[in-house]
Design a protein around this motif. Structure first.
Motif, mmCIF file in Angstrom:
data_model
loop_
_atom_site.group_PDB
_atom_site.id
_atom_site.type_symbol
_atom_site.label_atom_id
_atom_site.label_comp_id
_atom_site.label_asym_id
_atom_site.label_seq_id
_atom_site.Cartn_x
_atom_site.Cartn_y
_atom_site.Cartn_z
ATOM 1 N N PHE A 1 2.972 9.816 -8.479
ATOM 2 C CA PHE A 1 4.540 10.259 -8.526
ATOM 3 C C PHE A 1 4.936 11.736 -9.272
ATOM 4 N N PRO A 2 5.845 12.860 -8.665
ATOM 5 C CA PRO A 2 6.068 12.878 -7.315
ATOM 6 C C PRO A 2 5.902 13.276 -6.195
ATOM 7 N N TYR A 3 4.108 13.278 -5.998
ATOM 8 C CA TYR A 3 3.576 13.167 -4.769
ATOM 9 C C TYR A 3 3.040 12.106 -3.997
ATOM 10 N N GLU A 4 2.537 12.373 -3.114
ATOM 11 C CA GLU A 4 2.303 10.837 -2.550
ATOM 12 C C GLU A 4 1.309 11.059 -1.133
ATOM 13 N N ILE A 5 0.388 10.322 -1.270
ATOM 14 C CA ILE A 5 -0.778 9.537 -0.985
ATOM 15 C C ILE A 5 -0.796 8.688 0.370
ATOM 16 N N PRO A 6 -1.132 9.419 1.516
ATOM 17 C CA PRO A 6 -0.955 8.980 2.531
ATOM 18 C C PRO A 6 -1.844 7.116 2.546
ATOM 19 N N ILE A 7 -0.751 6.413 3.545
ATOM 20 C CA ILE A 7 -0.830 5.039 3.563
ATOM 21 C C ILE A 7 -2.458 4.854 4.360
ATOM 22 N N SER A 8 -2.507 5.722 5.175
ATOM 23 C CA SER A 8 -3.939 5.419 5.824
ATOM 24 C C SER A 8 -5.145 5.808 4.420
ATOM 25 N N VAL A 9 -5.337 6.702 3.582
ATOM 26 C CA VAL A 9 -6.300 6.741 2.865
ATOM 27 C C VAL A 9 -6.037 5.454 2.049
ATOM 28 N N VAL A 10 -4.089 4.845 1.511
ATOM 29 C CA VAL A 10 -4.512 3.643 0.217
ATOM 30 C C VAL A 10 -5.031 2.062 1.420
ATOM 31 N N MET A 11 -5.076 2.313 2.435
ATOM 32 C CA MET A 11 -5.335 1.582 3.376
ATOM 33 C C MET A 11 -7.209 1.346 3.781
ATOM 34 N N CYS B 1 0.895 -1.324 -0.070
ATOM 35 C CA CYS B 1 0.113 -0.140 -0.026
ATOM 36 C C CYS B 1 1.357 1.486 -0.043
ATOM 37 N N ASP B 2 2.173 1.385 1.021
ATOM 38 C CA ASP B 2 2.640 2.478 0.577
ATOM 39 C C ASP B 2 3.399 2.707 -0.747
ATOM 40 N N ILE B 3 4.064 1.724 -1.529
ATOM 41 C CA ILE B 3 4.440 2.018 -3.092
ATOM 42 C C ILE B 3 3.399 2.392 -3.742
ATOM 43 N N VAL B 4 2.347 1.571 -3.878
ATOM 44 C CA VAL B 4 1.126 2.149 -4.281
ATOM 45 C C VAL B 4 0.582 4.006 -3.860
ATOM 46 N N GLY B 5 0.836 4.178 -2.699
ATOM 47 C CA GLY B 5 0.402 5.232 -2.531
ATOM 48 C C GLY B 5 1.388 6.234 -2.802
ATOM 49 N N ARG B 6 3.290 6.300 -2.744
ATOM 50 C CA ARG B 6 4.255 6.985 -3.679
ATOM 51 C C ARG B 6 4.483 6.441 -5.047
ATOM 52 N N LEU B 7 3.456 5.703 -5.761
ATOM 53 C CA LEU B 7 3.416 5.719 -6.956
ATOM 54 C C LEU B 7 2.448 6.293 -8.319
ATOM 55 N N ILE B 8 0.814 6.382 -7.173
ATOM 56 C CA ILE B 8 0.251 6.452 -7.890
ATOM 57 C C ILE B 8 -0.021 7.815 -8.408
#
Length: 320
Positions: free
Chosen positions: A290-300, A281-288
């Motif tokens: 990119f270069p911005y980052e989605i917090p892992i709580s949102v993806v999770m 989930c963290d990798i997805v949040g960093r790539l979806i």
């Protein structure tokens, strides 16, 4: 054992990918070319390695805490975020921030753990007096209790002008993890090891007070140990990272569908599953974006809610 090794290898692969994903240009070639004093090595050591370790430690410990919570409460649809435990830890962290802002982080974590333990004990007390005729009523009671505690926390934070801090605590995010700001998560690993050592006791306790007592175990002590593990892990992750929803619920349920309900056997699978899911989930949040980052709580939250709905629809609703 063979499948467990494959799961371990897959988790290691995700960890390696996590080390080289980010805005800063960190690659194996860059690390070798820049040497020990290069910028790539500096980013790798100060940021990437601590972040990956934090992902693994937080994911494994929260998943194990969810498994322990389900054994203690004897319900598959509970975890720290659906029993008021996380909200109570947040309230404790807010209180100690207001009245003792100069305390070290370890002391603040201890206060948050005490509040988390109190909130969980209150949840169990409510379950004793509320007639529960459906398995889904248990998490519903916990969600309502968490909502009340969360509302109180928000009111206090609003009056103290700490709403921004409260939002940061409730939003699980690994982007700020650097060396020196994640080490408390090793306490979660210790708690996970304690859960594995006491796995047989938790398995027996999950069969009820009478059954546990007939086998010669002290049911009350097992319950206290389980609640202490859940409270400490919840406080450690909250203080270090923030809230990670659904992790402790979906991973133990998916593992139980595949491996079974014997906790001694499922703990390693749950630890690997939790670490792997958080890494993914963290990798997805960093790539979806990119270069911005989605917090892992949102993806999770998105992934976890979808899996949670699937578990609800496939599970027969039996009376408790």
């Amino acid at each position: 054992m063979r499948y467990l090794l494959l799961a371990f290898a897959f988790t290691v692969l995700l960890a390696v990918v996590s080390l080289f994903v980010g805005v800063s240009d960190v690659s194996l070639t860059g690390l070798l070319a820049g040497g020990a004093e290069g910028r790539a090595m500096e980013v790798f050591v100060i940021s990437r390695v601590p972040r990956t370790l934090a992902l693994v430690l937080a994911g494994a410990s929260m998943a194990i805490a969810g498994l322990v919570m389900q054994m203690v409460v004897r319900n598959r649809f509970v975890e720290p975020s659906t029993t008021g435990t996380t909200e109570s830890a947040t309230l404790g962290f807010l209180v100690v921030t207001l009245f003792a802002p100069g305390w070290p982080l370890m002391a603040k974590m201890a206060v948050a753990a005490v509040f988390a333990l109190g909130g969980t004990a209150l949840f169990l007390r409510i379950l004793r007096v509320v007639p529960l005729r459906d398995v889904l009523l248990v998490p519903l009671v916990g969600i309502m209790l968490g909502g009340i505690i969360g509302a109180l926390t928000a009111f206090i934070a609003y009056r103290a002008n700490l709403m921004a801090s409260l939002l940061a605590w409730n939003m699980g995010d690994f982007s700020g993890v650097i060396r020196g700001r994640y080490e408390l998560l090793w306490i979660g690993l210790v708690c996970g090891a304690m859960a594995y050592i006491a796995a047989d006791r938790f398995t027996v306790a999950g069969m009820g007070r009478d059954f546990t007592t007939n086998l010669g175990l002290n049911y009350q002590r097992v319950m206290v140990l389980g609640l202490a593990i859940v409270s400490v892990v919840s406080a450690v992750v909250l203080v270090s990272i923030g809230s990670i929803p659904f992790l402790g619920l979906i991973v133990p349920n998916v593992v139980s569908l595949i491996v079974g309900d014997n906790m001694r056997r499922t703990v390693p699978w749950v630890a690997l599953g939790g670490a792997g899911m958080v890494l993914a989930c963290d990798i997805v949040g960093r790539l979806i974006r990119f270069p911005y980052e989605i917090p892992i709580s949102v993806v999770m939250g998105v992934v976890g809610s979808a899996i949670f709905l699937y578990l609800l629809l496939r599970t027969p609703r039996a009376a408790t």
